[in-house]
Design an enzyme around this catalytic site. Structure first.
Site, mmCIF file in Angstrom:
data_model
loop_
_atom_site.group_PDB
_atom_site.id
_atom_site.type_symbol
_atom_site.label_atom_id
_atom_site.label_comp_id
_atom_site.label_asym_id
_atom_site.label_seq_id
_atom_site.Cartn_x
_atom_site.Cartn_y
_atom_site.Cartn_z
ATOM 1 C CE LYS A 15 3.689 1.277 9.784
ATOM 2 N NZ LYS A 15 2.522 0.856 8.983
ATOM 3 C CG HIS A 21 -2.911 -1.143 6.852
ATOM 4 N ND1 HIS A 21 -3.698 -0.953 7.964
ATOM 5 C CD2 HIS A 21 -1.740 -1.635 7.299
ATOM 6 C CE1 HIS A 21 -3.016 -1.312 9.042
ATOM 7 N NE2 HIS A 21 -1.827 -1.744 8.667
ATOM 8 C CG ASP A 68 -2.109 4.467 4.112
ATOM 9 O OD1 ASP A 68 -1.068 4.929 4.606
ATOM 10 O OD2 ASP A 68 -2.606 3.381 4.467
ATOM 11 C CB CYS A 122 -3.074 -4.767 8.641
ATOM 12 S SG CYS A 122 -2.561 -4.896 10.339
ATOM 13 C CD GLN A 141 4.804 0.442 4.900
ATOM 14 O OE1 GLN A 141 6.026 0.539 4.718
ATOM 15 N NE2 GLN A 141 4.303 -0.108 5.988
HETATM 16 C C1 LIG Z 1 1.320 0.764 9.101
HETATM 17 C C2 LIG Z 1 0.323 1.137 8.084
HETATM 18 C C3 LIG Z 1 -0.888 1.713 8.443
HETATM 19 C C4 LIG Z 1 -1.298 1.919 9.880
HETATM 20 O O1 LIG Z 1 -0.396 2.730 10.552
HETATM 21 P P1 LIG Z 1 -0.495 2.879 12.147
HETATM 22 O O2 LIG Z 1 0.783 3.546 12.505
HETATM 23 O O3 LIG Z 1 -0.610 1.487 12.697
HETATM 24 O O4 LIG Z 1 -1.699 3.695 12.435
HETATM 25 C C5 LIG Z 1 -1.741 2.084 7.445
HETATM 26 N N1 LIG Z 1 -1.433 1.905 6.159
HETATM 27 C C6 LIG Z 1 -0.274 1.356 5.769
HETATM 28 C C7 LIG Z 1 0.031 1.231 4.318
HETATM 29 C C8 LIG Z 1 0.638 0.953 6.731
HETATM 30 O O5 LIG Z 1 1.788 0.406 6.346
#
Ligand SMILES: *Cc1c(COP(=O)(O)O)cnc(C)c1O
Length: 404
Positions: free
Chosen positions: A224, A121, A198, A362, A201
């Protein structure tokens, strides 16, 4: 799992769009909130809203207790060894910026590199580019193949002496790929390199245990994970968090301040300058209670079954092309219809009450690599049903007829 009962916990799922019942398949962008979370927020503001860690008065004590109880809840949710390894942030993006800034300031010099993956992302690319530019370091990339699977055979050579940190997504938000993070961590650690995952997800789909993974940093967003917006989590191993310089300066992150010198507070407060999102933390704790009561194992099983069903149904649609074909996958299905623009498909689905996301998600480098402008993306939560997949399939067939 009684999905119909679960759906009643999410008031928004009854919403009508264009006179049709909402089919919400944009959970990868943000999830809907159960009543328990909405009530926790309401209760916070109606009964004990107050600033934390400061006041002697009762409400401030209650707010502080609730805030710290939320931290303890998060620590248990990801099995952190210590509660003070859990830092409240604004979200995933904020957490990565924190680590990039602090790690960069403390440990990066000219000639060093940060290793990321080809499916990151933007929020796990740009902060590293910014700090690398400042320090004269570079960003290197683990490549992927056309299916959206990382080329792990290239990892050993990529992990050379210049690499100071690996930052990789657990689950791809644009392709659905679940990456072999255990193997990445193992190989990085064998060369003494820390790893940031990260988890934006991942934590809502897969049970995540930071001690079992042995990961050094994990970031994710409350919104999320069925919690409120504006709050997120950075987990860091104690030894790393103690070594890193603080990020932002301000209230709460200090022990003593004079005009000559400031001494910093202990973990976790060293990284939490200013008034935190108290209600957000309380809401996140309620969300964690909610998903924990259902059980992430159950959620994973249910979602995997739904994903398999959706993949089977979508594959059968003539002219529909799935983007991302990793055998290990979760959460999202990206697709294109023939050579049409993903936005057109998305718009036709929207008119039929179905919320999907379209665009590059993104992840512009992913789209560039695949030579496509973007995708339409259906992303699932445990409250989605087979019936909703059927509605999506019927709507896609209708859209296809109009686009042909
Ligand atoms: C949504 C997302 C982000 C960013 O998250 P924010 O809540 O917008 O800061 C980063 N990495 C992944 C894989 C995402 O799905």
């Amino acid at each position: 799992m009684d999905i119909e009962a679960i759906r009643k916990d999410f008031p928004i799922l009854d919403t009508k769009v264009y006179g049709k019942r909402l089919v919400y398949l944009d959970n990868g962008a943000t999830t809907q909130k159960p009543t328990a979370v909405l009530e926790a927020l309401d209760h916070y503001y109606k009964t004990y809203n107050s600033n934390v860690h400061r006041g002697v008065h009762l409400l401030s004590q209650q707010a502080t207790d609730a805030f710290e109880a939320a931290r303890t809840k998060v620590a248990a949710f990801i099995n952190a060894k210590h509660t003070y390894e859990v830092i409240f942030t604004k979200g995933t993006t904020d957490g990565i910026n924190l680590i990039a800034s602090c790690f960069g300031r403390g440990f990066l010099k000219a000639g060093d590199s940060i290793l990321i993956s080809a499916m990151e992302h933007h929020s796990n690319i740009v902060p590293w580019q910014m700090i690398c530019e400042e320090k004269g370091a570079t960003v290197k990339v683990i490549p992927m193949n056309e299916d959206g699977v990382l080329q792990m055979d290239q990892l050993p050579a990529l992990l050379d002496d210049t690499v100071k940190l690996v930052a990789c997504t657990y689950v791809s938000n644009s392709l659905g790929t679940v990456n072999p993070v255990r193997e990445i961590i193992k190989q990085a650690h064998s060369k003494g390199i820390p790893v940031l995952l990260d988890g934006a997800q991942a934590v809502q789909h897969i049970p995540v245990d930071v001690q079992e993974l042995d990961v050094d940093f994990l970031v994710f967003s409350s919104h999320k994970l069925y919690g409120p917006t504006g709050v997120g989590i950075l987990y860091g191993k104690e030894e790393w968090l103690n070594k890193l310089p603080p990020y932002q300066g301000g209230g709460d992150m200090i022990k003593t301040v004079t005009f000559a010198k400031t001494t910093y507070n202990d973990l976790p407060f060293k990284f939490e300058a200013g008034t935190p999102d108290m209600s957000g933390a309380v809401g996140l704790a309620a969300a964690i209670d909610y998903v924990t009561a259902i059980g992430l194992d159950n959620i994973q099983k249910e979602e995997q079954a739904l994903l398999a069903y959706a993949l089977e149904q979508l594959t059968a649609i003539e002219g529909l092309r799935l983007v991302g074909k990793s055998p290990e996958r979760s959460g999202v299905i990206s697709f294109l219809y023939k050579n049409t623009h993903p936005f057109d498909v998305g718009e036709l689905l929207d008119k039929q009450g179905i919320a999907v996301r379209t665009g590059h998600h993104c992840c512009q480098p992913v789209m560039d690599f695949l030579g496509i402008p973007g995708t339409a993306r259906a992303s699932f939560a445990f409250y989605n049903t087979k019936e909703e997949v059927d509605i999506l399939v019927a709507a896609l067939k209708k859209a296809a007829a109009m686009l042909d």
